[in-house]
Design an enzyme around this catalytic site. Structure first.
Site, PDB file in Angstrom:
ATOM      1  N   ASP A 197      10.266  -5.454  -6.657  1.00 17.93           N
ATOM      2  CA  ASP A 197      10.784  -6.825  -6.152  1.00 17.93           C
ATOM      3  C   ASP A 197      11.527  -7.503  -7.434  1.00 17.93           C
ATOM      4  O   ASP A 197      11.579  -6.864  -8.604  1.00 17.93           O
ATOM      5  CB  ASP A 197       9.569  -7.745  -5.923  1.00 17.93           C
ATOM      6  CG  ASP A 197       9.896  -8.788  -4.486  1.00 17.93           C
ATOM      7  OD1 ASP A 197      11.268  -9.207  -4.719  1.00 17.93           O
ATOM      8  OD2 ASP A 197       9.189  -9.540  -4.231  1.00 17.93           O
TER       9      ASP A 197
ATOM     10  N   GLY B  73       9.446 -14.877   2.840  1.00 15.15           N
ATOM     11  CA  GLY B  73       8.786 -16.262   3.166  1.00 15.15           C
ATOM     12  C   GLY B  73       7.814 -16.371   4.260  1.00 15.15           C
ATOM     13  O   GLY B  73       7.717 -17.342   4.612  1.00 15.15           O
TER      14      GLY B  73
ATOM     15  N   CYS C 299     -21.639  -1.294   2.046  1.00 14.22           N
ATOM     16  CA  CYS C 299     -20.492  -0.809   2.279  1.00 14.22           C
ATOM     17  C   CYS C 299     -20.719   0.627   1.384  1.00 14.22           C
ATOM     18  O   CYS C 299     -21.334   0.748   0.462  1.00 14.22           O
ATOM     19  CB  CYS C 299     -19.322  -1.387   1.286  1.00 14.22           C
ATOM     20  SG  CYS C 299     -17.746  -0.785   1.068  1.00 14.22           S
TER      21      CYS C 299
ATOM     22  N   CYS D 171     -18.137   2.672   0.699  1.00 10.06           N
ATOM     23  CA  CYS D 171     -16.696   3.305   0.351  1.00 10.06           C
ATOM     24  C   CYS D 171     -17.035   4.056  -1.057  1.00 10.06           C
ATOM     25  O   CYS D 171     -17.999   3.794  -1.468  1.00 10.06           O
ATOM     26  CB  CYS D 171     -15.630   2.298   0.162  1.00 10.06           C
ATOM     27  SG  CYS D 171     -15.801   1.284  -1.041  1.00 10.06           S
TER      28      CYS D 171
ATOM     29  N   CYS E  38     -18.164   1.746  -3.810  1.00  9.47           N
ATOM     30  CA  CYS E  38     -19.530   0.757  -3.673  1.00  9.47           C
ATOM     31  C   CYS E  38     -20.682   1.898  -3.495  1.00  9.47           C
ATOM     32  O   CYS E  38     -21.878   1.437  -3.593  1.00  9.47           O
ATOM     33  CB  CYS E  38     -19.323   0.056  -2.538  1.00  9.47           C
ATOM     34  SG  CYS E  38     -18.019  -1.141  -2.549  1.00  9.47           S
TER      35      CYS E  38
HETATM   36  N1  GUN Z   1       7.277 -11.413  -1.736  1.00  9.61           N
HETATM   37  C1  GUN Z   1       6.623 -12.189  -0.927  1.00  9.61           C
HETATM   38  N2  GUN Z   1       7.380 -12.930  -0.317  1.00  9.61           N
HETATM   39  C2  GUN Z   1       8.763 -12.497  -0.636  1.00  9.61           C
HETATM   40  C3  GUN Z   1      10.121 -12.963  -0.272  1.00  9.61           C
HETATM   41  O1  GUN Z   1      10.407 -13.863   0.711  1.00  9.61           O
HETATM   42  N3  GUN Z   1      11.124 -12.456  -0.963  1.00  9.61           N
HETATM   43  C4  GUN Z   1      10.859 -11.410  -2.020  1.00  9.61           C
HETATM   44  N4  GUN Z   1      11.960 -10.917  -2.694  1.00  9.61           N
HETATM   45  N5  GUN Z   1       9.595 -11.155  -2.373  1.00  9.61           N
HETATM   46  C5  GUN Z   1       8.583 -11.510  -1.775  1.00  9.61           C
HETATM   47 ZN    ZN Z   2     -16.938  -0.795  -0.721  1.00  8.50          ZN
END
Ligand code: GUN
Ligand code: ZN
Length: 652
Positions: free
Chosen positions: A89, A191, A274, A276, A279
């Site tokens: 990101d 968003g 749990c 898993c 756990c």
């Molecule tokens: N991570 C969570 N939401 C967003 C977003 O709207 N844009 C980007 N680039 N990363 C995110």
């Molecule tokens: Zn667990």
């Protein structure tokens, strides 16, 4: 490169391959790795959990000198010791959380490329849900400009083109449409984190569906910031392919454990039930007493196992054609999610275009929302527009759990028909004329015998409209008819009922004109000795259709296909292919997307299709796997699974 290998409505199982040659099956979840913390190591994610893709933050790496240098000298994969797909990101989320970031789009895109990311992300502008529409629209213009720049800089790296637009469906769709035009590889829907945090699921549905409306189906869609196991089935149902989760680690730091029905604080839990691998064998007391760092690790791993398990379940239900059922059940985890599910019904028309005509599994009712599935809408539409009643008087029957109806109400139906009435059963689907009772979804469905009032009211409303339209000479209750004609049907009556069924199913499945073309001659049938069901339909001695035992629908024989092509103008029921593909398909090979030159846009998945050459000559028949806009946008994959090629002389 993205290929759809299995689908259930808008949901799909896909194979996504990066330019770097790494492959992952979708739907997939990418755990977020904070390069500074690594609560669980990337190596563990890959080897132990089987996460074939992960996501990390290039902004953090770039701003941490030691990491920046290591990433640029070794490359990201070696630095993180992770052989799978790495998505990065860009810093957008940091700007959403903490305000402006000091960085240009060009800088961060070039940086991501320099460290060998498989999929990088544009520095998009996070559209906040409290912004005005004007502000939102303006920021999208900038995001699109930056995305164009990112595309020009991406080189061998794949790029995320993020759809923004806050809660404005028209802005979302428009943004998606513009991004679809660009050379982008993956589409995150951005968003949406605040919407999920504030439990605004009905708006989330608007956002996801309107984004999907603008996109091409040939690229995976990533729901940015969605990683709770609770949402996976529902978001997959709406056509999301990728997810990411930072919460597994963030929650662990606050002693919060994720379960399929919510997130729970360790201090509030009464017991730890749990099993898993993280756990197993541990009681709540021992976990509480475990040293802080070790506890974070256990809970983070527990959270990852929950995600992984749910994702496997989502894929299983998707493969079985039962994803609606799982999503409906999951949406009961929170009333706000139920709002989302209820909202989705508003998009029934859009979803119906992707909904298969038949599924391998029966429809299981899970609650009043079940009627919101597109399969109900299709049934309702088709019985109103494609049904022609054999007589104009109807006799109504109740007792919808006894299926198929004509095998349960044998004598009653005989009695009604001998008095000139067409038997119609009132079911949760609405009215079911006796001729359609063995067909999907009628016979292949399970409802509780004690009906809920919503379903009952809707069914009644539909029945009224249906009866008013088709049965103008009278409607009676079947139980009010004099029982004088009860009995077993004669051979002649059986033949007559079979004929009515064949006509009714053919009209329902192919339309009224196509049924005329298929069935215009004298009809004879070959039936199963064991079940008494119709197997093959001959018109003037020619085998035109076969009926499938499983869903009561027809498969088209080559002779049937020829009749349709001669009588119904193109493009109806056709998939036209280029000359190079003709020799292969006529020998029974499948029709691949890249050879298709025209498609009837009304064809839905699992529909019967006629494969024709450029001069509209039938070269085969088969089953649709994709719909028109999918076929034209996919570079790979099967469009029509061929059953018979014109050079073959197979008889089923
Ligand atoms: N991570 C969570 N939401 C967003 C977003 O709207 N844009 C980007 N680039 N990363 C995110
Ligand atoms: Zn667990």
């Amino acid at each position: 490169m993205f290929e759809i290998t299995k689908r259930d409505g808008m949901a799909r199982i896909g194979k996504f391959t990066t330019t770097s040659g790494r492959t992952i099956e979708t739907p997939a979840l990418l755990p977020v790795i904070n390069p500074k913390i690594k609560t669980v190591t990337p190596r563990e994610l890959y080897d132990e959990f089987g996460f074939g893709a992960m996501i990390t933050n290039s902004y953090i790496i770039k701003n941490t000198p030691a990491l920046k240098e290591e990433a640029q000298s070794k490359g990201l994969h070696e630095m993180l010791d992770y052989p799978g797909i790495i998505m990065t990101d860009s810093g957008t989320f940091q700007s959403h959380m903490y305000g402006e970031v000091e960085l240009t789009n060009k800088e961060i895109v070039e940086f991501q490329r320099s460290i060998g990311t498989d999929i990088g992300t544009v520095l998009d502008i996070f559209t906040e849900p409290f912004w005005t529409k004007e502000q939102t629209a303006e920021s999208i213009v900038e995001t699109l400009k930056r995305t164009e720049e990112a595309v020009s800089l991406k080189g061998e790296m794949m790029i995320n083109g993020v759809i923004q637009g806050s809660v404005f469906p028209d802005l979302r769709e428009d943004c998606a449409r513009k991004l679809a035009e660009m050379d982008i590889d993956v589409h995150p829907i951005g968003g949406v984190v605040p919407l999920m945090e504030q439990y605004r699921y009905s708006e989330l549905v608007d956002v996801i569906v309107s984004s999907k409306m603008g996109l091409n189906p040939n690229r995976p869609v990533h729901l940015f910031g969605a990683g709770h196991p609770m949402i996976l089935a529902f978001a997959t149902l709406m056509g999301c392919d990728l997810f990411d989760s930072a919460s597994y680690a963030k929650f662990a730091k606050d002693d919060r454990m994720m379960f399929i029905d919510g997130t729970f604080r360790l201090q509030d839990m009464q017991s730890l039930d749990c099993n898993c691998p993280a756990c197993r064998g541990m009681t709540l007391e021992t976990l509480k007493k475990t040293e802080k760092n070790e506890r974070i690790r256990i809970i983070a791993r527990h959270n990852l196992y929950q995600i992984k398990q749910e994702l496997s379940l989502v894929k299983r239900y998707l493969r079985e054609g039962r994803l609606w059922e799982l999503a409906e059940v999951r949406c009961r985890a929170h009333p706000a999610m139920l709002d989302g599910l209820r909202k989705l019904r508003e998009y029934q028309d859009f979803m119906e275009r992707f909904d298969p005509i038949s599924r391998e599994s029966a429809i299981f009712y899970t609650g009043i929302e079940t009627r919101g599935r597109p399969v109900f809408k299709r049934y309702d539409d088709r019985i109103m527009t494609r049904y022609i009643p054999p007589t104009k008087k109807a006799a109504l029957f109740y007792g919808g759990q006894n299926k198929p109806y004509s095998r349960f109400f044998v004598s009653d139906f005989v009695n009604a028909r001998r008095q000139g009435y067409t038997p119609v059963v009132i079911s949760p689907f609405g009215p079911v004329p006796a001729e359609l009772d063995e067909m999907y979804p009628i016979a292949q469905s399970m409802f509780p015998s004690i009906e809920d009032t919503d379903t009952e009211n809707e069914s009644d409303e539909l029945s009224l409209a249906f009866l008013e339209k088709h049965f103008t000479e009278g409607v009676v209750n079947g139980s009010d008819l004099e029982p004088e004609y009860n009995g077993e049907p004669t051979d002649e009556e059986i033949k007559d009922n079979d004929t009515k069924r064949v006509w009714a199913v053919a009209r329902y499945q192919f339309g009224i004109e196509a049924a005329e073309a298929l069935l215009k001659g004298e009809l004879t049938f070959r039936k199963s000795r064991k079940t008494g069901k119709i197997r093959n339909v001959f018109s003037d001695g020619e085998h035109v259709l076969s009926m499938r035992a499983g869903d009561g629908f027809f498969t088209l024989r080559m002779e049937g296909a020829k009749r349709i092509v001669e009588n119904i103008p193109a493009p109806r029921m056709r998939v036209q292919v280029a000359d190079d593909a003709v020799p292969f398909i006529s020998q029974g090979r499948n029709a691949f997307c890249q050879f298709v030159t025209a498609v009837d846009e009304e064809l839905v998945p699992m529909d019967e299709a006629i494969i024709v050459d450029k001069d509209d000559r039938p070269v085969g028949t088969g089953k649709m796997l994709l719909v028109k806009n999918e076929i034209f946008s996919m570079k790979k994959g099967i469009a029509v699974k061929t059953r018979t090629g014109s050079d073959e002389d197979k008889d089923e």
